[in-house]
Structures are given as C-alpha cells and as structure tokens.
Design a protein around this motif. Structure first.
Motif, PDB file in Angstrom:
ATOM      1  N   MET A 179       0.838  -1.192   0.000  1.00 58.99           N
ATOM      2  CA  MET A 179       0.000   0.000   0.000  1.00 58.99           C
ATOM      3  C   MET A 179       0.873   1.242   0.000  1.00 58.99           C
ATOM      4  SD  MET A 179      -3.029   1.109   2.676  1.00 58.99           S
ATOM      5  CE  MET A 179      -4.042  -0.279   2.150  1.00 58.99           C
ATOM      6  N   SER A 180       0.470   2.278  -0.742  1.00 61.04           N
ATOM      7  CA  SER A 180       1.235   3.511  -0.817  1.00 61.04           C
ATOM      8  C   SER A 180       1.205   4.253   0.515  1.00 61.04           C
ATOM      9  CB  SER A 180       0.677   4.414  -1.912  1.00 61.04           C
ATOM     10  OG  SER A 180       0.699   3.778  -3.165  1.00 61.04           O
ATOM     11  N   THR A 181       2.219   5.098   0.719  1.00 61.89           N
ATOM     12  CA  THR A 181       2.255   5.931   1.914  1.00 61.89           C
ATOM     13  C   THR A 181       1.176   6.995   1.807  1.00 61.89           C
ATOM     14  OG1 THR A 181       4.631   5.589   2.118  1.00 61.89           O
ATOM     15  CG2 THR A 181       3.682   7.454   3.314  1.00 61.89           C
ATOM     16  N   PRO A 182       0.362   7.195   2.847  1.00 60.27           N
ATOM     17  CA  PRO A 182      -0.696   8.215   2.778  1.00 60.27           C
ATOM     18  C   PRO A 182      -0.112   9.610   2.575  1.00 60.27           C
ATOM     19  CG  PRO A 182      -1.057   6.721   4.629  1.00 60.27           C
ATOM     20  CD  PRO A 182       0.320   6.429   4.104  1.00 60.27           C
ATOM     21  N   THR A 183      -0.818  10.412   1.816  1.00 60.97           N
ATOM     22  CA  THR A 183      -0.454  11.818   1.620  1.00 60.97           C
ATOM     23  C   THR A 183      -1.650  12.679   2.012  1.00 60.97           C
ATOM     24  OG1 THR A 183      -1.174  11.804  -0.691  1.00 60.97           O
ATOM     25  CG2 THR A 183       1.139  11.273  -0.257  1.00 60.97           C
ATOM     26  N   ALA A 184      -1.378  13.925   2.376  1.00 58.81           N
ATOM     27  CA  ALA A 184      -2.457  14.795   2.835  1.00 58.81           C
ATOM     28  C   ALA A 184      -2.284  16.198   2.287  1.00 58.81           C
ATOM     29  CB  ALA A 184      -2.509  14.834   4.364  1.00 58.81           C
ATOM     30  N   ALA A 185      -3.406  16.840   2.000  1.00 57.93           N
ATOM     31  CA  ALA A 185      -3.431  18.246   1.585  1.00 57.93           C
ATOM     32  C   ALA A 185      -4.464  18.959   2.439  1.00 57.93           C
ATOM     33  CB  ALA A 185      -3.787  18.369   0.108  1.00 57.93           C
ATOM     34  N   GLN A 186      -4.117  20.151   2.900  1.00 62.98           N
ATOM     35  CA  GLN A 186      -5.052  20.957   3.669  1.00 62.98           C
ATOM     36  C   GLN A 186      -5.452  22.190   2.877  1.00 62.98           C
ATOM     37  OE1 GLN A 186      -3.355  21.752   7.558  1.00 62.98           O
ATOM     38  NE2 GLN A 186      -4.281  19.907   8.433  1.00 62.98           N
ATOM     39  N   LEU A 187      -6.726  22.537   2.954  1.00 61.36           N
ATOM     40  CA  LEU A 187      -7.273  23.710   2.294  1.00 61.36           C
ATOM     41  C   LEU A 187      -7.772  24.665   3.369  1.00 61.36           C
ATOM     42  CD1 LEU A 187      -9.632  21.810  -0.208  1.00 61.36           C
ATOM     43  CD2 LEU A 187      -7.150  22.116  -0.381  1.00 61.36           C
ATOM     44  N   HIS A 188      -7.496  25.968   3.188  1.00 64.96           N
ATOM     45  CA  HIS A 188      -7.927  26.979   4.155  1.00 64.96           C
ATOM     46  C   HIS A 188      -8.527  28.166   3.406  1.00 64.96           C
ATOM     47  CE1 HIS A 188      -5.747  25.153   7.593  1.00 64.96           C
ATOM     48  NE2 HIS A 188      -4.846  24.844   6.688  1.00 64.96           N
ATOM     49  N   ALA A 189      -9.705  28.609   3.859  1.00 65.87           N
ATOM     50  CA  ALA A 189     -10.333  29.834   3.343  1.00 65.87           C
ATOM     51  C   ALA A 189     -11.006  30.505   4.523  1.00 65.87           C
ATOM     52  CB  ALA A 189     -11.348  29.506   2.256  1.00 65.87           C
ATOM     53  N   ALA A 190     -10.523  31.708   4.880  1.00 63.97           N
ATOM     54  CA  ALA A 190     -11.003  32.393   6.084  1.00 63.97           C
ATOM     55  C   ALA A 190     -10.831  31.436   7.262  1.00 63.97           C
ATOM     56  CB  ALA A 190     -12.432  32.869   5.909  1.00 63.97           C
ATOM     57  N   ASP A 191     -11.909  31.163   8.016  1.00 58.95           N
ATOM     58  CA  ASP A 191     -11.814  30.263   9.162  1.00 58.95           C
ATOM     59  C   ASP A 191     -12.201  28.835   8.822  1.00 58.95           C
ATOM     60  OD1 ASP A 191     -11.006  32.306  10.895  1.00 58.95           O
ATOM     61  OD2 ASP A 191     -13.077  32.881  11.327  1.00 58.95           O
ATOM     62  N   ALA A 192     -12.431  28.541   7.549  1.00 58.87           N
ATOM     63  CA  ALA A 192     -12.827  27.199   7.126  1.00 58.87           C
ATOM     64  C   ALA A 192     -11.601  26.404   6.690  1.00 58.87           C
ATOM     65  CB  ALA A 192     -13.827  27.279   5.983  1.00 58.87           C
ATOM     66  N   SER A 193     -11.615  25.112   6.980  1.00 57.06           N
ATOM     67  CA  SER A 193     -10.517  24.254   6.544  1.00 57.06           C
ATOM     68  C   SER A 193     -11.029  22.847   6.307  1.00 57.06           C
ATOM     69  CB  SER A 193      -9.389  24.235   7.585  1.00 57.06           C
ATOM     70  OG  SER A 193      -9.819  23.607   8.785  1.00 57.06           O
ATOM     71  N   VAL A 194     -10.360  22.134   5.399  1.00 54.17           N
ATOM     72  CA  VAL A 194     -10.668  20.741   5.099  1.00 54.17           C
ATOM     73  C   VAL A 194      -9.347  20.046   4.805  1.00 54.17           C
ATOM     74  CG1 VAL A 194     -11.688  19.172   3.397  1.00 54.17           C
ATOM     75  CG2 VAL A 194     -13.013  21.100   4.214  1.00 54.17           C
ATOM     76  N   THR A 195      -9.238  18.799   5.231  1.00 55.46           N
ATOM     77  CA  THR A 195      -8.057  17.993   4.908  1.00 55.46           C
ATOM     78  C   THR A 195      -8.451  16.892   3.948  1.00 55.46           C
ATOM     79  OG1 THR A 195      -7.075  18.405   7.082  1.00 55.46           O
ATOM     80  CG2 THR A 195      -6.223  16.540   5.837  1.00 55.46           C
ATOM     81  N   VAL A 196      -7.641  16.690   2.924  1.00 57.18           N
ATOM     82  CA  VAL A 196      -7.803  15.575   1.985  1.00 57.18           C
ATOM     83  C   VAL A 196      -6.703  14.566   2.274  1.00 57.18           C
ATOM     84  CG1 VAL A 196      -7.737  14.877  -0.438  1.00 57.18           C
ATOM     85  CG2 VAL A 196      -8.829  17.041   0.207  1.00 57.18           C
ATOM     86  N   LEU A 197      -7.088  13.330   2.524  1.00 51.19           N
ATOM     87  CA  LEU A 197      -6.146  12.270   2.879  1.00 51.19           C
ATOM     88  C   LEU A 197      -6.316  11.114   1.909  1.00 51.19           C
ATOM     89  CD1 LEU A 197      -4.067  11.277   5.068  1.00 51.19           C
ATOM     90  CD2 LEU A 197      -6.032  10.231   6.236  1.00 51.19           C
ATOM     91  N   SER A 198      -5.197  10.613   1.357  1.00 50.58           N
ATOM     92  CA  SER A 198      -5.297   9.544   0.364  1.00 50.58           C
ATOM     93  C   SER A 198      -4.030   8.711   0.307  1.00 50.58           C
ATOM     94  CB  SER A 198      -5.577  10.138  -1.024  1.00 50.58           C
ATOM     95  OG  SER A 198      -5.689   9.118  -2.002  1.00 50.58           O
ATOM     96  N   ASN A 199      -4.213   7.433  -0.034  1.00 52.05           N
ATOM     97  CA  ASN A 199      -3.076   6.566  -0.343  1.00 52.05           C
ATOM     98  C   ASN A 199      -2.672   6.692  -1.807  1.00 52.05           C
ATOM     99  OD1 ASN A 199      -2.765   5.394   2.226  1.00 52.05           O
ATOM    100  ND2 ASN A 199      -4.434   3.947   1.835  1.00 52.05           N
ATOM    101  N   THR A 200      -3.396   7.505  -2.554  1.00 55.81           N
ATOM    102  CA  THR A 200      -3.110   7.727  -3.968  1.00 55.81           C
ATOM    103  C   THR A 200      -2.594   9.151  -4.126  1.00 55.81           C
ATOM    104  OG1 THR A 200      -4.975   6.261  -4.500  1.00 55.81           O
ATOM    105  CG2 THR A 200      -4.079   7.596  -6.302  1.00 55.81           C
ATOM    106  N   PRO A 201      -1.279   9.348  -4.272  1.00 55.65           N
ATOM    107  CA  PRO A 201      -0.727  10.713  -4.306  1.00 55.65           C
ATOM    108  C   PRO A 201      -1.373  11.622  -5.342  1.00 55.65           C
ATOM    109  CG  PRO A 201       1.038   9.103  -4.085  1.00 55.65           C
ATOM    110  CD  PRO A 201      -0.221   8.324  -4.341  1.00 55.65           C
ATOM    111  N   ALA A 202      -1.812  11.066  -6.471  1.00 54.07           N
ATOM    112  CA  ALA A 202      -2.407  11.895  -7.515  1.00 54.07           C
ATOM    113  C   ALA A 202      -3.661  12.610  -7.017  1.00 54.07           C
ATOM    114  CB  ALA A 202      -2.746  11.042  -8.742  1.00 54.07           C
ATOM    115  N   VAL A 203      -4.333  12.033  -6.028  1.00 52.92           N
ATOM    116  CA  VAL A 203      -5.558  12.640  -5.506  1.00 52.92           C
ATOM    117  C   VAL A 203      -5.240  13.919  -4.732  1.00 52.92           C
ATOM    118  CG1 VAL A 203      -7.491  12.320  -3.904  1.00 52.92           C
ATOM    119  CG2 VAL A 203      -6.830  10.469  -5.464  1.00 52.92           C
ATOM    120  N   THR A 204      -4.268  13.842  -3.826  1.00 52.40           N
ATOM    121  CA  THR A 204      -3.909  15.039  -3.057  1.00 52.40           C
ATOM    122  C   THR A 204      -3.163  16.045  -3.936  1.00 52.40           C
ATOM    123  OG1 THR A 204      -1.987  13.807  -2.225  1.00 52.40           O
ATOM    124  CG2 THR A 204      -3.918  13.948  -0.795  1.00 52.40           C
TER     125      THR A 204
END
Length: 377
Positions: free
Chosen positions: A1-26
């Motif tokens: 299994m691939s190593t998990p990768t993560a991307a965080q998005l921030h706009a004003a006080d809102a945030s979301v994290t994207v987590l995936s074992n598929t690097p192309a997704v993040t």
C-alpha cells in the motif's frame, strides 16, 4: 500500500483535509485550489480532528458500498451530471454509489467526514476536490458568508465585482483587467461577508470556462493551443469537440446542438498564472459594482441604466443543480447562504458605487477604458 499523503485547504476560518493513499488525488487538490484556498501538503500523520475527505482507489471498497446501497432502500438523483444512488441509515450515515463514474461515497459525522472509493484515479481526484470544495462552502455559509454570481478582480485590496447574465461580459471584464495588472479573484462567483464597515470577499476556485472566440480576441488563443500541442492538458471536463477545435486552429465560437449553449475551453485555475501570467488574489474588500453590456460596434463608455443587484445575482439551491447537497454537508442551508446574510450583503452592496458600462469588440479600447475606470474608483 502507498504511503498516505495529505493536503489541507484553508479559506477564512474554514478548513478541510484531503487524505489519500493515492498521491495523484492530493496532488490534484493542491493544484486545483492552490493559493486561492491556501492549499498545502502536510504530513499525513499530523492530520487532526476536523472536516476530512478520505479518498482511495479501492475496487473492493467500491464494490462493498455498491452492494450495500443496492440491498437497502435508496433514491436515484443526478449529481455532477451522473446517476447517483443514495441511501441513509438510522445513524445519519449517507451512502451513495455512482456506477457510471465508478465512485462510492460515505458521509458520516453530519457531513464532517466523507470517504470516497473509486475504481480509477481521475474520476476519484475530481470527486474528491468537488466534495472538499463543498465542505469549505458549507463551513463558510454557516459562518455567515454568502455566495454571489459575479466575476471579480482586486487592486490594492479593492475588489471590483462584475455582474450580468450569460454573455453580458463578466469574464471578458475580469480577464481584460487582470491582463492590465489587476489580480484575478473570481471568474464566475465569489464569497462575500460583512466585516465591520467593510465587505470582505473570497474566491471560489473552479475550472474557468472561456469561449474560443473570447480567447482569440484577448490574444490568448495561441498560448492555449501551443501549450496543448506541447503535451499539457486542460481540465478533463472540457468537451472533446473543444479540444479538436483547438488542435485544428478553429477560433470561432463552438455551440452545442441546438445553439443554446457555447462549448468552452475549461482552464485549471492555476493556468491563469502559469499560462497567461495573471496574478491571483486570495481576498479583498468590495469597492464597486460593474454591470457591463457587450455591443459589438460600441465605443467603451459609462452609460445610463437601471441595472442593480438582484436576487439572480446570488447563488442559490436552484442554481446549484449540478451539486445538490445530497451528502448533508450544508445542514440544509441555501446554496448561497442564510437569508439574513444575503439581505445584509445586498444592503451593503447597494451603498457602493454602481457603474453601467458598454463594451465593444475593440479589446485594447475596452482594456484602456476599464483600467482608467478602476483607477478612478
């Protein structure tokens, strides 16, 4: 299994994290949202509690969810122009499967955690970015922001918002001003919220649709065609007929059968910077409203008119038909924000300068006029 990768998005006080074992997704989410929503790579092990999208290419997980939805009472809806089968259980978990796209969804914790399983990478990456964006939207709307149907540019933190129906010149106005040094904030819609005596604005990242004829008029057609011939790619939602037209060097507008809707080039947000050299704005303060009208033989000028902000200039559930809130992310909030927030924004915007303008087909004259007008605001 691939190593998990993560991307965080921030706009004003809102945030979301994207987590995936598929690097192309993040990678896709970081590219798609970029500086507009401060999208950054973070160590997967540092992901804490908060809004989360977990997305992986997983054939078995997809099949399991599809079987579960098929075995339970479910409804059929259209989501992102595709068939989606949706079921809900007594715990509030919402499960969905899109057979045509090979995607399965599970929304838990009142929409705070969405898991997406896909059969192939590209549809998964598209769906993940879509859900992450809707989660940011939901958070901002709950915090009192509302969403306008407008293009916007920023100069020295002062945002000029441009309104109008299809073909009125929203995109034309924004791109002309961005080519003359303004920062591009939004091509089609913008978040806005009162902050003290000001109205703050934020971008809404999305693929930007620009017609072949407009690209040619702005002197950007050859840039797009050269990049395409060099092996670079446009957004995958672009119709193949548009790609074929670019390859064949056809520059006239391309219409869907029936002639009611133009098929346009679909640009990634970051391509405004990397291809066209335009700078992107991450926010600003609303300073003025423009209401353009295109008259081919006209000399660009200020004109008399009664156009002002109307209900159709706010995004709403009825205008968000491609992405209904089937996963319970917005808690039932109208797609454009709370009624009170919309009314407050409308009242504040009504007090700002309104400019009715007519633009012709002389691109240089239009740009000169808009640049001077913005400088006088």
């Amino acid at each position: 299994m691939s190593t998990p990768t993560a991307a965080q998005l921030h706009a004003a006080d809102a945030s979301v994290t994207v987590l995936s074992n598929t690097p192309a997704v993040t990678d896709w989410s970081r590219r798609y949202f970029g500086p507009w929503w401060n999208s950054i790579e973070v160590p997967a092990g540092s992901v804490c509690a908060g809004p989360l999208v977990t997305a992986d290419v997983d054939e078995k997980a997809y099949a399991d969810v599809a079987a579960q939805v098929g075995a339970c009472p479910h409804e059929e809806v259209t989501y992102a122009k595709a068939q989606l089968l949706i079921s809900r259980d007594s715990t509030g978990t919402i499960t969905g499967v899109s057979p045509g796209e090979g995607l399965a969804y599970r929304s838990e914790q009142l929409g705070g955690h969405v898991t997406i399983s896909g059969r192939t990478v590209e549809p998964l990456a598209l769906a993940t970015a879509r859900i992450a964006r809707e989660m940011i939207r939901a958070s901002l709307l709950r915090d009192g922001w509302t969403l306008l149907h407008a293009s916007a540019v920023v100069h020295d933190d002062r945002a000029v918002l441009t309104f109008g129906d299809k073909g009125a010149g929203k995109t034309t106005t924004a791109l002309l001003m961005a080519r003359r040094g303004a920062q591009l904030l939004a091509n089609d819609r913008v978040f806005i919220k009162p902050s003290g005596d000001e109205l703050r604005v934020l971008p809404w990242p999305s693929a930007a649709a620009v017609g072949l004829g407009l690209l040619d008029a702005l002197g950007l057609y050859d840039v797009v065609r050269d990049r395409l011939q060099a092996g670079e790619e446009l957004h995958p939602t672009q119709h193949q007929d548009v790609t074929n037209a670019l390859v064949a060097d056809r520059r006239e507008p391309l219409w869907e059968p029936g002639g009611k809707r133009e098929r346009k080039v679909q640009l990634f947000p970051d391509q405004f910077t990397t291809w066209f050299g335009m700078e992107l704005a991450t926010g600003g303060t609303a300073a003025a409203l423009l209401f353009p009208r295109i008259v081919p033989a006209a000399v660009p000028a200020l004109v008399d008119g009664t156009r002002t902000l109307g209900e159709d200039d706010f995004m709403s559930g009825t205008t968000e038909d491609r992405y209904p809130d089937v996963f319970g992310l917005a808690y039932g909030i109208n797609g454009g924000g709370y009624d009170l927030a919309r009314a407050t924004v409308a009242e504040r915007l009504a007090a700002l300068p309104h400019h009715q303008v007519v633009l012709g087909h002389d691109v240089t004259a239009n740009a000169d006029f808009l640049t001077k007008l913005a400088g006088d605001m």
